[in-house]
Design a protein around this motif. Structure first.
Motif, PDB file in Angstrom:
ATOM      1  N   ASP A   1      17.256 -68.643 -37.301  1.00  0.00           N
ATOM      2  CA  ASP A   1      17.222 -69.121 -35.921  1.00  0.00           C
ATOM      3  C   ASP A   1      18.619 -69.219 -35.303  1.00  0.00           C
ATOM      4  O   ASP A   1      18.904 -70.136 -34.524  1.00  0.00           O
ATOM      5  N   SER A   2      19.473 -68.274 -35.672  1.00  0.00           N
ATOM      6  CA  SER A   2      20.846 -68.173 -35.134  1.00  0.00           C
ATOM      7  C   SER A   2      21.701 -69.397 -35.443  1.00  0.00           C
ATOM      8  O   SER A   2      22.739 -69.601 -34.812  1.00  0.00           O
ATOM      9  N   GLN A   3      21.279 -70.208 -36.429  1.00  0.00           N
ATOM     10  CA  GLN A   3      22.010 -71.447 -36.717  1.00  0.00           C
ATOM     11  C   GLN A   3      22.419 -71.595 -38.175  1.00  0.00           C
ATOM     12  O   GLN A   3      23.546 -71.997 -38.462  1.00  0.00           O
TER      13      GLN A   3
ATOM     14  N   MET B   1      31.078 -60.762 -38.523  1.00  0.00           N
ATOM     15  CA  MET B   1      30.602 -62.094 -38.898  1.00  0.00           C
ATOM     16  C   MET B   1      31.196 -62.581 -40.205  1.00  0.00           C
ATOM     17  O   MET B   1      31.072 -63.752 -40.552  1.00  0.00           O
TER      18      MET B   1
ATOM     19  N   TYR C   1      14.248 -59.795 -38.475  1.00  0.00           N
ATOM     20  CA  TYR C   1      15.010 -58.627 -38.030  1.00  0.00           C
ATOM     21  C   TYR C   1      15.911 -58.195 -39.185  1.00  0.00           C
ATOM     22  O   TYR C   1      16.792 -58.956 -39.595  1.00  0.00           O
TER      23      TYR C   1
ATOM     24  N   ASP D   1      17.218 -63.341 -39.271  1.00  0.00           N
ATOM     25  CA  ASP D   1      17.995 -62.110 -39.418  1.00  0.00           C
ATOM     26  C   ASP D   1      18.392 -61.959 -40.879  1.00  0.00           C
ATOM     27  O   ASP D   1      18.860 -62.916 -41.502  1.00  0.00           O
TER      28      ASP D   1
ATOM     29  N   ARG E   1      13.419 -66.951 -35.221  1.00  0.00           N
ATOM     30  CA  ARG E   1      13.994 -65.654 -35.594  1.00  0.00           C
ATOM     31  C   ARG E   1      14.728 -65.766 -36.937  1.00  0.00           C
ATOM     32  O   ARG E   1      15.462 -66.728 -37.178  1.00  0.00           O
TER      33      ARG E   1
ATOM     34  N   VAL F   1      20.307 -65.306 -41.610  1.00  0.00           N
ATOM     35  CA  VAL F   1      20.630 -66.283 -40.578  1.00  0.00           C
ATOM     36  C   VAL F   1      19.305 -66.765 -39.997  1.00  0.00           C
ATOM     37  O   VAL F   1      18.519 -65.972 -39.482  1.00  0.00           O
TER      38      VAL F   1
END
Length: 227
Positions: free
Chosen positions: A197-199, A186, A37, A4, A2, A195
């Motif tokens: 992969d959320s990391q 955030m 996204y 973002d 993912r 962002v």
């Protein structure tokens, strides 16, 4: 994986950033397993209607920059855009609120979910965002006007009735506001911001080569985490 991305459709760096991200994804062998996204970040959340004065006048009057600074920044952006086939027309640009544009972008993602076209660099979500920014930066159109936004949707194959619904429906307005509030929470202070992969947080201008390296690194780390 993912990805973002926070952006605003009135921000030239966001336009370049989206173009570079899509290009890097198209060159990545794993692009069909990457989902982007897009999230709204409103650079001028208090703007309610398109301004009836030239952009350069509005910028100087607002104190955001003096005439020389605006011209220097515009020339730099024109040069960067020219390398990508983007013709920035700052003289014709209309300063307008971007909330409606973000609603249509969010609705395009819903259409991708329905069509199972969320992954990869050619989702409706990404293409309509780029079409809207092209209309703003290269064609001098008012991207707060419903007809302009519906036309952008039609141009890339998004159902025009869905775009029309999104422009006036409070559901999508709430989603735009939620995205913006999430960015505030955030600590996102500028666009574009990504962002992975959320990391991994990446902000600011990235070349296609840099994006290719970032995607490869994020992909490798994502596979390790799921191994």
């Amino acid at each position: 994986m993912r990805i973002d991305m926070w952006l605003d459709t009135c921000d030239p760096w966001s336009y370049l950033g989206l173009r570079h991200l899509r290009t890097a994804m198209s060159r990545c062998e794993h692009s069909t397993e990457m989902e982007v996204y897009l999230h709204a970040y409103l650079l001028d959340p208090d703007l309610e209607a398109a301004l009836d004065k030239p952009r350069i006048v509005a910028l100087v009057e607002s104190g955001a920059a003096n005439l020389e600074e605006v011209n220097e920044a515009d020339e730099r952006m024109r040069a960067l855009g020219a390398r990508e086939g983007i013709r920035f027309d700052f003289d014709s640009l209309i300063i307008a609120p971007t909330s409606r544009a973000h609603r249509v972008i969010a609705a395009a993602h819903d259409a991708d979910i329905d069509n199972d076209t969320v992954a990869g660099p050619d989702s409706l979500h990404l293409k309509v965002a780029e079409a809207i920014m092209r209309s703003h930066f290269e064609m001098g159109l008012d991207i707060s006007h419903p007809e302009v936004l519906i036309g952008c949707a039609q141009d890339i194959g998004m159902p025009p009735d869905l775009a029309a619904l999104a422009v006036g429906d409070e559901e999508w307005a709430s989603r735009v506001y939620s995205d913006y509030q999430m960015a505030m929470h955030m600590g996102v202070a500028s666009v574009p911001t990504y962002v992975m992969d959320s990391q991994f947080l990446v902000d600011g201008h990235q070349t296609v080569t840099a994006f290719s390296n970032i995607l490869a690194t994020a992909w490798d780390n994502a596979r390790k985490d799921h191994a």
